[in-house]
Design a protein around this motif. Structure first.
Motif, PDB file in Angstrom:
ATOM      1  N   GLY A 168       0.797  -1.220   0.000  1.00 41.77           N
ATOM      2  CA  GLY A 168       0.000   0.000   0.000  1.00 41.77           C
ATOM      3  C   GLY A 168       0.829   1.269   0.000  1.00 41.77           C
ATOM      4  O   GLY A 168       0.436   2.275   0.596  1.00 41.77           O
ATOM      5  N   GLY A 169       1.992   1.222  -0.635  1.00 45.85           N
ATOM      6  CA  GLY A 169       2.850   2.396  -0.693  1.00 45.85           C
ATOM      7  C   GLY A 169       3.703   2.617   0.539  1.00 45.85           C
ATOM      8  O   GLY A 169       4.353   3.659   0.664  1.00 45.85           O
ATOM      9  N   LEU A 170       3.722   1.661   1.452  1.00 43.78           N
ATOM     10  CA  LEU A 170       4.542   1.743   2.658  1.00 43.78           C
ATOM     11  C   LEU A 170       5.628   0.676   2.634  1.00 43.78           C
ATOM     12  O   LEU A 170       5.392  -0.442   2.180  1.00 43.78           O
ATOM     13  N   ARG A 171       6.794   1.037   3.166  1.00 42.38           N
ATOM     14  CA  ARG A 171       7.907   0.086   3.264  1.00 42.38           C
ATOM     15  C   ARG A 171       7.843  -0.603   4.628  1.00 42.38           C
ATOM     16  O   ARG A 171       8.008   0.045   5.661  1.00 42.38           O
ATOM     17  N   PHE A 172       7.572  -1.913   4.609  1.00 43.86           N
ATOM     18  CA  PHE A 172       7.476  -2.715   5.823  1.00 43.86           C
ATOM     19  C   PHE A 172       8.749  -3.524   6.010  1.00 43.86           C
ATOM     20  O   PHE A 172       9.341  -4.006   5.047  1.00 43.86           O
ATOM     21  N   ALA A 173       9.141  -3.692   7.266  1.00 48.44           N
ATOM     22  CA  ALA A 173      10.160  -4.666   7.651  1.00 48.44           C
ATOM     23  C   ALA A 173       9.547  -5.511   8.763  1.00 48.44           C
ATOM     24  O   ALA A 173       8.716  -5.024   9.548  1.00 48.44           O
ATOM     25  N   VAL A 174       9.942  -6.780   8.802  1.00 46.25           N
ATOM     26  CA  VAL A 174       9.424  -7.711   9.801  1.00 46.25           C
ATOM     27  C   VAL A 174      10.615  -8.418  10.433  1.00 46.25           C
ATOM     28  O   VAL A 174      11.486  -8.922   9.731  1.00 46.25           O
ATOM     29  N   VAL A 175      10.648  -8.457  11.762  1.00 47.21           N
ATOM     30  CA  VAL A 175      11.666  -9.177  12.528  1.00 47.21           C
ATOM     31  C   VAL A 175      10.958  -9.848  13.705  1.00 47.21           C
ATOM     32  O   VAL A 175       9.831  -9.489  14.039  1.00 47.21           O
ATOM     33  N   HIS A 176      11.638 -10.787  14.316  1.00 46.69           N
ATOM     34  CA  HIS A 176      11.014 -11.402  15.489  1.00 46.69           C
ATOM     35  C   HIS A 176      11.286 -10.598  16.750  1.00 46.69           C
ATOM     36  O   HIS A 176      10.372 -10.275  17.498  1.00 46.69           O
ATOM     37  N   GLU A 177      12.539 -10.248  16.969  1.00 49.12           N
ATOM     38  CA  GLU A 177      12.908  -9.655  18.249  1.00 49.12           C
ATOM     39  C   GLU A 177      13.584  -8.304  18.055  1.00 49.12           C
ATOM     40  O   GLU A 177      14.402  -8.137  17.157  1.00 49.12           O
ATOM     41  N   THR A 178      13.242  -7.349  18.924  1.00 50.20           N
ATOM     42  CA  THR A 178      13.851  -6.013  18.862  1.00 50.20           C
ATOM     43  C   THR A 178      14.592  -5.647  20.138  1.00 50.20           C
ATOM     44  O   THR A 178      15.096  -4.531  20.247  1.00 50.20           O
ATOM     45  N   GLY A 179      14.653  -6.546  21.106  1.00 55.42           N
ATOM     46  CA  GLY A 179      15.338  -6.248  22.360  1.00 55.42           C
ATOM     47  C   GLY A 179      14.421  -5.590  23.375  1.00 55.42           C
ATOM     48  O   GLY A 179      13.197  -5.592  23.239  1.00 55.42           O
ATOM     49  N   ALA A 180      15.019  -5.015  24.387  1.00 54.09           N
ATOM     50  CA  ALA A 180      14.283  -4.423  25.508  1.00 54.09           C
ATOM     51  C   ALA A 180      13.376  -3.279  25.052  1.00 54.09           C
ATOM     52  O   ALA A 180      13.672  -2.585  24.074  1.00 54.09           O
ATOM     53  N   ALA A 181      12.282  -3.085  25.780  1.00 58.10           N
ATOM     54  CA  ALA A 181      11.345  -2.003  25.464  1.00 58.10           C
ATOM     55  C   ALA A 181      12.022  -0.636  25.596  1.00 58.10           C
ATOM     56  O   ALA A 181      11.791   0.252  24.772  1.00 58.10           O
TER      57      ALA A 181
END
Length: 166
Positions: free
Chosen positions: A79-92
């Motif tokens: 939809g005109g947006l660049r998505f990235a997907v990962v499982h983990e991003t670390g601490a909040a």
């Protein structure tokens, strides 16, 4: 473009299959995004067969069969947006700054791992989304998943759906 956003399904470890409401959302969506921890290859196969488009990554609970078929990081334009997907991003703490630095050419970052729903925006405009888990609520009040709409470069109708107890 209608999106279904999932993570941490843990099938069949936490549930035999996804709740029927989630399957209906998958079949209605133009794209399904899954941020890892599938656990069994069978769920990947079924979600691929029941959705129009699937974007997914492997998580820390996913074995060799899933790791052979899914990347650690996935990217897609929806939809005109660049998505990235990962499982983990670390601490909040510091998540927005870390992710903005790691994904500078991304509009929306979908992640999982914590089973805790998350929706925030980094200083550079990066939207961070975690749908929680539709099968393992851990310390959350309910199991959850997200839906959204991506059109003309805008993400709208981002909705967290709590599921009834199973």
């Amino acid at each position: 473009m209608r999106l279904l956003i999932l993570a941490d399904t843990h099938v069949p470890k936490r549930a035999r299959t996804l709740p029927e409401e989630v399957w209906q959302a998958a079949e209605a969506a133009d794209a399904v995004i899954h941020a890892g921890d599938w656990v069994e290859v069978g769920l990947l196969d079924e979600l691929e067969s029941r959705s129009r488009r699937l974007i997914g990554v492997h998580g820390n609970n996913d074995g060799p069969g899933l790791r052979a078929r899914l990347p650690e990081v996935a990217r897609a334009e929806l939809g005109g947006l660049r998505f990235a997907v990962v499982h983990e991003t670390g601490a909040a703490r510091g998540r927005e700054e870390r992710c903005a630095a790691a994904f500078p050419d991304t509009d929306v970052l979908v992640f999982g791992h914590s089973h805790i729903p998350w929706d925030s925006v980094a200083a550079n405009g990066l939207r961070l989304l975690n749908p929680g888990s539709p099968t393992d609520r851990r310390r959350q009040p309910a199991c959850t998943y997200l839906t959204a709409r991506a059109e003309a470069g805008e993400l709208t109708e981002v909705t967290l759906h709590p599921l009834p107890p199973r």
